[in-house]
Design a protein around this motif. Sequence first.
Motif, PDB file in Angstrom:
ATOM      1  N   LYS A 145       0.829  -1.196   0.000  1.00  0.00           N
ATOM      2  CA  LYS A 145       0.000   0.000   0.000  1.00  0.00           C
ATOM      3  C   LYS A 145       0.869   1.254   0.000  1.00  0.00           C
ATOM      4  O   LYS A 145       1.881   1.315   0.704  1.00  0.00           O
ATOM      5  CB  LYS A 145      -0.901   0.029   1.237  1.00  0.00           C
ATOM      6  CG  LYS A 145      -1.860  -1.155   1.360  1.00  0.00           C
ATOM      7  CD  LYS A 145      -2.973  -1.098   0.326  1.00  0.00           C
ATOM      8  CE  LYS A 145      -3.967  -2.242   0.535  1.00  0.00           C
ATOM      9  NZ  LYS A 145      -5.075  -2.177  -0.456  1.00  0.00           N
ATOM     10  N   ILE A 146       0.502   2.243  -0.790  1.00  0.00           N
ATOM     11  CA  ILE A 146       1.126   3.559  -0.738  1.00  0.00           C
ATOM     12  C   ILE A 146       0.239   4.454   0.107  1.00  0.00           C
ATOM     13  O   ILE A 146      -0.964   4.573  -0.149  1.00  0.00           O
ATOM     14  CB  ILE A 146       1.299   4.140  -2.146  1.00  0.00           C
ATOM     15  CG1 ILE A 146       2.230   3.235  -2.978  1.00  0.00           C
ATOM     16  CG2 ILE A 146       1.859   5.559  -2.079  1.00  0.00           C
ATOM     17  CD1 ILE A 146       2.355   3.655  -4.423  1.00  0.00           C
ATOM     18  N   VAL A 147       0.835   5.060   1.152  1.00  0.00           N
ATOM     19  CA  VAL A 147       0.045   5.878   2.071  1.00  0.00           C
ATOM     20  C   VAL A 147       0.566   7.300   2.081  1.00  0.00           C
ATOM     21  O   VAL A 147       1.717   7.566   1.708  1.00  0.00           O
ATOM     22  CB  VAL A 147       0.074   5.294   3.508  1.00  0.00           C
ATOM     23  CG1 VAL A 147      -0.484   3.869   3.518  1.00  0.00           C
ATOM     24  CG2 VAL A 147       1.495   5.306   4.080  1.00  0.00           C
ATOM     25  N   ASP A 148      -0.274   8.236   2.531  1.00  0.00           N
ATOM     26  CA  ASP A 148       0.147   9.631   2.654  1.00  0.00           C
ATOM     27  C   ASP A 148       0.718   9.871   4.050  1.00  0.00           C
ATOM     28  O   ASP A 148       0.834   8.938   4.862  1.00  0.00           O
ATOM     29  CB  ASP A 148      -0.996  10.595   2.326  1.00  0.00           C
ATOM     30  CG  ASP A 148      -2.183  10.441   3.286  1.00  0.00           C
ATOM     31  OD1 ASP A 148      -2.013   9.847   4.372  1.00  0.00           O
ATOM     32  OD2 ASP A 148      -3.283  10.914   2.944  1.00  0.00           O
ATOM     33  N   GLU A 149       1.048  11.133   4.354  1.00  0.00           N
ATOM     34  CA  GLU A 149       1.645  11.451   5.649  1.00  0.00           C
ATOM     35  C   GLU A 149       0.707  11.171   6.806  1.00  0.00           C
ATOM     36  O   GLU A 149       1.155  10.978   7.942  1.00  0.00           O
ATOM     37  CB  GLU A 149       2.097  12.909   5.668  1.00  0.00           C
ATOM     38  CG  GLU A 149       3.255  13.186   4.707  1.00  0.00           C
ATOM     39  CD  GLU A 149       3.702  14.629   4.746  1.00  0.00           C
ATOM     40  OE1 GLU A 149       3.068  15.417   5.472  1.00  0.00           O
ATOM     41  OE2 GLU A 149       4.680  14.964   4.054  1.00  0.00           O
ATOM     42  N   GLY A 150      -0.587  11.153   6.552  1.00  0.00           N
ATOM     43  CA  GLY A 150      -1.557  10.844   7.599  1.00  0.00           C
ATOM     44  C   GLY A 150      -1.873   9.368   7.704  1.00  0.00           C
ATOM     45  O   GLY A 150      -2.801   8.961   8.396  1.00  0.00           O
ATOM     46  N   LYS A 151      -1.083   8.540   6.999  1.00  0.00           N
ATOM     47  CA  LYS A 151      -1.240   7.084   6.976  1.00  0.00           C
ATOM     48  C   LYS A 151      -2.571   6.637   6.357  1.00  0.00           C
ATOM     49  O   LYS A 151      -3.131   5.599   6.699  1.00  0.00           O
ATOM     50  CB  LYS A 151      -1.084   6.483   8.379  1.00  0.00           C
ATOM     51  CG  LYS A 151       0.332   6.651   8.939  1.00  0.00           C
ATOM     52  CD  LYS A 151       0.488   5.941  10.266  1.00  0.00           C
ATOM     53  CE  LYS A 151       1.940   5.983  10.733  1.00  0.00           C
ATOM     54  NZ  LYS A 151       2.453   7.333  10.913  1.00  0.00           N
TER      55      LYS A 151
END
Length: 237
Positions: A145-151
């Motif tokens: 999974k690719i996640v953003d800074e907020g997970k």
Amino acid sequence: MREGKFISAIIAAAGQGKRMQRKINKQYLNLHDKPILAHTLEIFEKCTSIDEIIVVTHENEVTYCKEKVIKYYGYDKVEKVITGGSERQESIFNGLKEVDEKCHIVVIHDGARPFIREKQILESIDEAIKHKAVGIGVPVKDTIKIVDEGKNIMNTPNRKFLWAIQTPQTFDYQLLLQSHKRAIEDGYIGTDDTVLVERMGQKVKMIMGSYDNIKITTPEDIYIGEAILKNRKLDDR
């Protein structure tokens, strides 16, 4: 196919190993009867196509490495033990500057990967002679999974195109040297050597590694490593 090619191996053993939570660097922790680094060097020492070995270690451990590993176990192919840099990339570049001037092919390997097999080293060399740049790895087993800074999950890449890169990574010497020099000029820090070559527009051939070619990084890896060694001893009977 390797005839007439001078082949150097650079063993990266300068990492601090902070995740191991030990006072001694991980390369010098024992697996069964000897240090992790000694297990790694033994494979390259016995590898018929390796002409020389350069070990890159921490500045405070050069003497220890020479006395307690190289001299103690009698690794004759180790030509130099040199000081690494603050980043792995700098350590490898230091090693590239110290190989024999006859070097055609250079094999880069992690000192904390003691389970590589000779046949995989030889295959990487043969493929590097043909393709100039070779990585070894395995297809990932888990969904990534690719996640953003907020997970928060942003994307799920297709698993069939994803591989976990390992070492050795093997190259035409001049190609890798120029790739490192370009990275220095650009102020670029990569996570491995293949990405530096990719930046030069060079394709990197991927070959199959093995799932037991683990890098010993955390305390749990010691237990896994002990199990791998035990299983290999049973297989060799």
